[in-house]
Structures are given as structure tokens and as C-alpha cells.
Motif scaffolding. Structure first.
Motif, PDB file in Angstrom:
ATOM      1  N   VAL A  97       0.851  -1.179  -0.074  1.00  0.00           N
ATOM      2  CA  VAL A  97       0.134  -0.256  -0.148  1.00  0.00           C
ATOM      3  C   VAL A  97       0.893   1.258   0.071  1.00  0.00           C
ATOM      4  CG1 VAL A  97      -1.718   1.298   1.395  1.00  0.00           C
ATOM      5  CG2 VAL A  97      -1.672  -1.107   1.338  1.00  0.00           C
ATOM      6  N   THR A  98       0.609   2.356  -0.814  1.00  0.00           N
ATOM      7  CA  THR A  98       1.536   3.358  -0.874  1.00  0.00           C
ATOM      8  C   THR A  98       1.149   4.409   0.116  1.00  0.00           C
ATOM      9  OG1 THR A  98       1.235   3.339  -3.150  1.00  0.00           O
ATOM     10  CG2 THR A  98       2.009   5.312  -2.326  1.00  0.00           C
ATOM     11  N   GLU A  99       2.240   4.667   0.795  1.00  0.00           N
ATOM     12  CA  GLU A  99       2.165   5.590   2.188  1.00  0.00           C
ATOM     13  C   GLU A  99       1.383   7.007   1.895  1.00  0.00           C
ATOM     14  OE1 GLU A  99       3.242   3.256   4.887  1.00  0.00           O
ATOM     15  OE2 GLU A  99       3.439   5.434   5.605  1.00  0.00           O
ATOM     16  N   GLY A 100       0.920   7.130   2.878  1.00  0.00           N
ATOM     17  CA  GLY A 100       0.192   8.456   2.731  1.00  0.00           C
ATOM     18  C   GLY A 100      -1.308   8.351   2.552  1.00  0.00           C
ATOM     19  N   ASN A 101      -2.386   9.354   2.889  1.00  0.00           N
ATOM     20  CA  ASN A 101      -3.681   9.274   3.080  1.00  0.00           C
ATOM     21  C   ASN A 101      -3.980   9.608   1.597  1.00  0.00           C
ATOM     22  OD1 ASN A 101      -6.114  10.763   2.809  1.00  0.00           O
ATOM     23  ND2 ASN A 101      -6.217  10.283   4.886  1.00  0.00           N
ATOM     24  N   ALA A 102      -5.155   8.714   1.217  1.00  0.00           N
ATOM     25  CA  ALA A 102      -5.934   8.672  -0.130  1.00  0.00           C
ATOM     26  C   ALA A 102      -6.299  10.107  -0.374  1.00  0.00           C
ATOM     27  CB  ALA A 102      -6.586   7.715  -0.436  1.00  0.00           C
ATOM     28  N   VAL A 103      -7.010  10.472   0.139  1.00  0.00           N
ATOM     29  CA  VAL A 103      -7.681  11.836   0.094  1.00  0.00           C
ATOM     30  C   VAL A 103      -6.675  12.917  -0.397  1.00  0.00           C
ATOM     31  CG1 VAL A 103      -9.053  13.742   1.058  1.00  0.00           C
ATOM     32  CG2 VAL A 103      -9.582  11.175   1.326  1.00  0.00           C
ATOM     33  N   LEU A 104      -5.524  13.027   0.429  1.00  0.00           N
ATOM     34  CA  LEU A 104      -4.384  14.241   0.443  1.00  0.00           C
ATOM     35  C   LEU A 104      -3.757  13.776  -0.941  1.00  0.00           C
ATOM     36  CD1 LEU A 104      -3.368  14.534   4.133  1.00  0.00           C
ATOM     37  CD2 LEU A 104      -4.999  15.837   2.728  1.00  0.00           C
ATOM     38  N   ALA A 105      -3.390  12.405  -1.234  1.00  0.00           N
ATOM     39  CA  ALA A 105      -2.814  12.048  -2.450  1.00  0.00           C
ATOM     40  C   ALA A 105      -3.746  12.280  -3.533  1.00  0.00           C
ATOM     41  CB  ALA A 105      -2.377  10.735  -2.382  1.00  0.00           C
ATOM     42  N   PHE A 106      -4.918  12.101  -3.579  1.00  0.00           N
ATOM     43  CA  PHE A 106      -5.876  12.681  -4.769  1.00  0.00           C
ATOM     44  C   PHE A 106      -5.980  14.349  -5.174  1.00  0.00           C
ATOM     45  CE2 PHE A 106      -9.059  12.810  -7.329  1.00  0.00           C
ATOM     46  CZ  PHE A 106     -10.334  13.705  -7.357  1.00  0.00           C
ATOM     47  N   ILE A 107      -5.900  14.803  -3.780  1.00  0.00           N
ATOM     48  CA  ILE A 107      -5.961  16.409  -3.948  1.00  0.00           C
ATOM     49  C   ILE A 107      -4.555  16.766  -4.696  1.00  0.00           C
ATOM     50  CG2 ILE A 107      -5.535  18.521  -2.538  1.00  0.00           C
ATOM     51  CD1 ILE A 107      -7.401  17.235  -0.312  1.00  0.00           C
ATOM     52  N   ASP A 108      -3.412  16.231  -4.268  1.00  0.00           N
ATOM     53  CA  ASP A 108      -2.188  16.764  -4.716  1.00  0.00           C
ATOM     54  C   ASP A 108      -2.109  16.237  -6.289  1.00  0.00           C
ATOM     55  OD1 ASP A 108      -0.058  15.730  -1.966  1.00  0.00           O
ATOM     56  OD2 ASP A 108      -1.144  17.539  -2.416  1.00  0.00           O
ATOM     57  N   ALA A 109      -2.843  15.126  -6.774  1.00  0.00           N
ATOM     58  CA  ALA A 109      -2.559  14.599  -8.184  1.00  0.00           C
ATOM     59  C   ALA A 109      -3.582  15.581  -8.833  1.00  0.00           C
ATOM     60  CB  ALA A 109      -3.515  13.204  -8.058  1.00  0.00           C
ATOM     61  N   VAL A 110      -4.879  16.080  -8.286  1.00  0.00           N
ATOM     62  CA  VAL A 110      -5.563  16.997  -9.322  1.00  0.00           C
ATOM     63  C   VAL A 110      -4.885  18.389  -9.210  1.00  0.00           C
ATOM     64  CG1 VAL A 110      -7.695  18.496  -9.268  1.00  0.00           C
ATOM     65  CG2 VAL A 110      -7.756  16.068  -8.443  1.00  0.00           C
ATOM     66  N   ARG A 111      -4.139  18.998  -8.257  1.00  0.00           N
ATOM     67  CA  ARG A 111      -3.280  20.117  -8.210  1.00  0.00           C
ATOM     68  C   ARG A 111      -2.324  20.005  -9.220  1.00  0.00           C
ATOM     69  NH1 ARG A 111      -4.047  21.591  -1.854  1.00  0.00           N
ATOM     70  NH2 ARG A 111      -6.240  23.010  -2.019  1.00  0.00           N
ATOM     71  N   ALA A 112      -1.654  18.922  -9.416  1.00  0.00           N
ATOM     72  CA  ALA A 112      -0.392  18.662 -10.222  1.00  0.00           C
ATOM     73  C   ALA A 112      -0.767  18.579 -11.745  1.00  0.00           C
ATOM     74  CB  ALA A 112       0.114  17.445  -9.728  1.00  0.00           C
ATOM     75  N   HIS A 113      -2.136  18.444 -12.062  1.00  0.00           N
ATOM     76  CA  HIS A 113      -2.781  18.124 -13.468  1.00  0.00           C
ATOM     77  C   HIS A 113      -3.803  18.865 -13.668  1.00  0.00           C
ATOM     78  CE1 HIS A 113       0.458  14.902 -14.086  1.00  0.00           C
ATOM     79  NE2 HIS A 113       0.098  14.651 -12.666  1.00  0.00           N
ATOM     80  N   PRO A 114      -3.926  20.275 -13.115  1.00  0.00           N
ATOM     81  CA  PRO A 114      -5.139  21.105 -13.181  1.00  0.00           C
ATOM     82  C   PRO A 114      -5.774  21.070 -14.813  1.00  0.00           C
ATOM     83  CG  PRO A 114      -3.318  22.249 -13.040  1.00  0.00           C
ATOM     84  CD  PRO A 114      -2.703  21.066 -13.015  1.00  0.00           C
ATOM     85  N   GLY A 115      -7.033  20.546 -14.772  1.00  0.00           N
ATOM     86  CA  GLY A 115      -7.735  20.472 -16.059  1.00  0.00           C
ATOM     87  C   GLY A 115      -7.239  19.237 -17.053  1.00  0.00           C
ATOM     88  N   ASP A 116      -6.432  18.305 -16.428  1.00  0.00           N
ATOM     89  CA  ASP A 116      -5.956  17.361 -17.161  1.00  0.00           C
ATOM     90  C   ASP A 116      -5.915  16.019 -16.397  1.00  0.00           C
ATOM     91  OD1 ASP A 116      -2.522  16.424 -18.258  1.00  0.00           O
ATOM     92  OD2 ASP A 116      -4.787  15.606 -19.036  1.00  0.00           O
ATOM     93  N   ILE A 117      -6.986  15.801 -15.790  1.00  0.00           N
ATOM     94  CA  ILE A 117      -7.031  14.494 -14.940  1.00  0.00           C
ATOM     95  C   ILE A 117      -8.617  14.149 -14.897  1.00  0.00           C
ATOM     96  CG2 ILE A 117      -7.199  15.937 -12.892  1.00  0.00           C
ATOM     97  CD1 ILE A 117      -5.912  13.475 -11.297  1.00  0.00           C
ATOM     98  N   THR A 118      -8.947  12.949 -15.421  1.00  0.00           N
ATOM     99  CA  THR A 118     -10.477  12.253 -15.428  1.00  0.00           C
ATOM    100  C   THR A 118     -10.329  11.542 -14.115  1.00  0.00           C
ATOM    101  OG1 THR A 118     -10.299  12.240 -17.736  1.00  0.00           O
ATOM    102  CG2 THR A 118     -11.634  10.833 -16.350  1.00  0.00           C
ATOM    103  N   LEU A 119     -11.459  11.729 -13.378  1.00  0.00           N
ATOM    104  CA  LEU A 119     -11.885  10.937 -12.201  1.00  0.00           C
ATOM    105  C   LEU A 119     -12.737   9.775 -12.454  1.00  0.00           C
ATOM    106  CD1 LEU A 119     -11.622  10.173  -8.895  1.00  0.00           C
ATOM    107  CD2 LEU A 119     -13.275  12.445  -8.764  1.00  0.00           C
TER     108      LEU A 119
END
Ligand code: RIB
Ligand code: CA
Length: 308
Positions: A97-119
Motif C-alpha cells: 500500500v502506498t504511504e500517505g492518505n488517499a484523500v490528500l494524495a488525490f488532492i495533490d494529483a489534481v493540483r499537479a494536473h489541473p484540467g488534465d485529470i479524469t476521475l
């Protein structure tokens, strides 16, 4: 390449949907967040890691919410088996399991790919509700969300009024549906009848003689049996793979329309009902793109491609 994030309560149909995304040539799955739903989040994360490893990938799998926002969990062992995977008791994946909380990791991923991420959400919306409460800015940075959930002006499954993913955490669904995330709702009505795999189609899948085809059928063994007994419908119903197919090829949704949709959280009779204002009588602005019809042949074709 399109960036995807998958939020999932990984049981047998989720696993096939995850496999479809991981094996799509033009998709980069940035991360998978496990959420409590069909089964406890630990079991879901275990099943997701097994699926990732089966596909020869190292996609990070994070642990998310261990229960709905307010309510008690509602497990679906009756449908998916004790392990969520048709009681196949697959071995523990070596992928941790990857370290770190899923919710915070998801927020980071969206902020790293603004307008370029399909959920793509395949389970209760607890993680996504927490994410938009912590970081409201992400709602407009998500390109599109495809949600397996709800039942648009039709029968529910886990109650006469509601589909399981919304029923389990209706408060979370309400938060997400009113968050401003561009969201297509693919309801349970699109995963019944002719959209199921019938016996001949399952036999054809088995004839592919690939580890992916065998996995898809084997881990859905209890789902196949229960579908027959509970719903009197033949074959295999695959709600999450149908939604994933729409996310992978939006043209599979033949008819859709933006409506005002709300989620009932007040009554035990209609808890989790996705109330769709088709006629615009509430005078509320549309917030959800409702899928009304899918191209069944194309959905199945896409599934078969991913299992060969
Ligand atoms: O109602 C079907 C949905 O509930 C699917 O996502 C299934 O995996 C369960 O989560
Ligand atoms: Ca699911």
C-alpha cells in the motif's frame, strides 16, 4: 495519454474496471484510492493491489476512508464474496500500500494536473467528499468525473429507491454532486439485462485463454451466482466496468443530458435516492450530466479488448 484517478471499493466488478483502465494504451492511471464500500477499505486496497500487479503495473494504491462520513458501513459480501473477489482468496500482492492518505494524495494529483485529470469513481463517494471539503479548488481542476452510482428515475438495487454506492454514503454523494465537479452519473440501470454478459459471451471470454479473461470471470463467480438468484437475470452484471467503458470512450454514452440531481439523506425509505429533475420543475441549475443510454455492443467490445 489521458491522466486518470480511480476511486474504488475494490470488489470483483471494480477489479475488472481497474484492469480496463490499466490496460488502455492511452491512459495513465496516476493513482488508485481505496474507500470503504463493498468490503472494508483494507480488503479493497488488497484487491486493488492484486489487480495492479496482475496487469504488470506499479500504480500507487492509497488507503482512504474506512467508513462513510456519518453512517455505519453496509458491506456487500452477499454479492462479491467474503474477500470481495468471489472467494478466490488470491495471494497478497508484493506491491505494498502506498504511504500517505488517499484523500490528500488525490488532492495533490489534481493540483499537479489541473484540467488534465479524469476521475472515475466506482464506490461510495466518501473520499471525494472529504477531498472537496479540504480543497474546494479541485472541483474545477478535475476535467471530468464519471461516477458509477445512482439510478436515474428508475429502480435502485440495495433498496427500491437507491443504488449501493450512493446508499452507503448519501451525505458524501450530496456533497460531491453539489461540489461543482463536472460529473456524469452512470446509473445501475445501465448494468442490467442486455448490458450483462450472457452465458455465450462469458464462454467466449473464457476462450480468450488469457490471465485477464480468467481473472474477470473467476473473481466474479459469486456475482454471477447471486445475479441469477437475486435478480433472476442471466449472466454477469458489471456496473463499474460499464462506467469505466464510458470514461474510456465517452461516445459509448449515446444519450445524456444535464439535469438538477439531488440525493435524499432525510428518509430511511428513500435514503440515497438520486432524485433527477428531468422536467426542470425545481428551477435549480443543472449540476449533473445524466447518462440515459449506452451503446451496449461498444461497451462489450471495449471490455473484450481489455481481456484479450
Ligand atoms: O451498485 C453497484 C455498485 O456497488 C458497484 O460499484 C459495486 O462494485 C458496488 O460498489
Ligand atoms: Ca464498486
Amino acid at each position: 495519454m489521458r491522466n486518470f484517478w480511480i476511486d474504488t471499493d475494490t470488489a470483483s466488478d471494480d477489479a475488472v474496471a481497474i484492469l480496463m483502465a490499466l490496460r488502455a494504451a492511452d491512459v495513465n492511471v496516476l493513482g488508485i484510492s481505496a474507500v470503504s464500500g463493498n468490503i472494508p477499505v483494507e480488503k479493497g486496497a488488497r484487491n486493488a493491489r492484486y489487480t495492479v500487479e496482475l496487469c504488470g503495473k506499479k500504480t500507487p494504491v492509497y488507503m482512504g476512508a474506512s467508513r462513510p462520513l456519518l453512517r455505519e458501513p453496509v458491506w456487500a459480501y452477499f454479492f462479491h464474496g467474503e474477500d470481495g473477489m468471489g472467494n478466490m482468496n488470491y495471494p497478497e500482492a508484493t506491491l505494498p500500500v502506498t504511504e500517505g492518505n488517499a484523500v490528500l494524495a488525490f488532492i495533490d494529483a489534481v493540483r499537479a494536473h489541473p484540467g488534465d485529470i479524469t476521475l472515475v469513481t466506482l464506490g461510495p463517494l466518501t473520499n471525494i467528499a472529504l477531498a472537496v471539503r479540504i480543497a474546494p479548488d479541485i472541483a474545477k481542476k478535475i476535467s471530468m468525473c464519471y461516477t458509477m452510482g445512482g439510478a436515474a428515475v428508475t429502480l435502485g438495487n440495495v433498496s427500491p429507491a437507491a443504488e449501493f454506492n450512493i446508499y452507503v454514503d448519501p451525505e458524501a454523494a450530496g456533497i460531491v454532486f453539489h461540489s461543482g465537479i463536472p460529473l456524469m452519473m452512470v446509473g445501475w440501470e445501465h448494468c442490467r439485462g442486455e448490458a450483462n454478459l450472457n452465458d455465450e459471451e462469458m464462454a467466449m471470454v473464457r476462450s480468450f485463454k488469457t490471465p485477464f479473461a480468467d481473472f474477470a470471470l473467476d473473481c466474479n463467480a459469486t456475482a454471477i451466482a447471486t445475479n441469477q438468484k437475486w435478480l433472476g437475470e442471466p449472466g454477469l452484471s458489471l456496473p463499474d466496468p460499464v462506467t469505466m467503458a464510458v470514461a474510456l470512450d465517452p461516445a459509448i454514452c449515446l444519450h445524456h443530458g444535464s439535469c438538477y440531481v439531488d440525493v435524499d439523506t432525510t428518509s430511511e425509505v428513500t435514503r440515497g435516492m438520486t432524485v433527477v429533475d428531468q422536467l426542470g420543475v425545481t428551477n435549480q441549475p443543472a449540476n449533473i450530466d445524466v447518462c440515459w443510454k449506452i451503446n451496449v455492443a461498444r461497451w462489450k467490445e471495449l471490455l473484450y479488448q481489455s481481456l484479450k
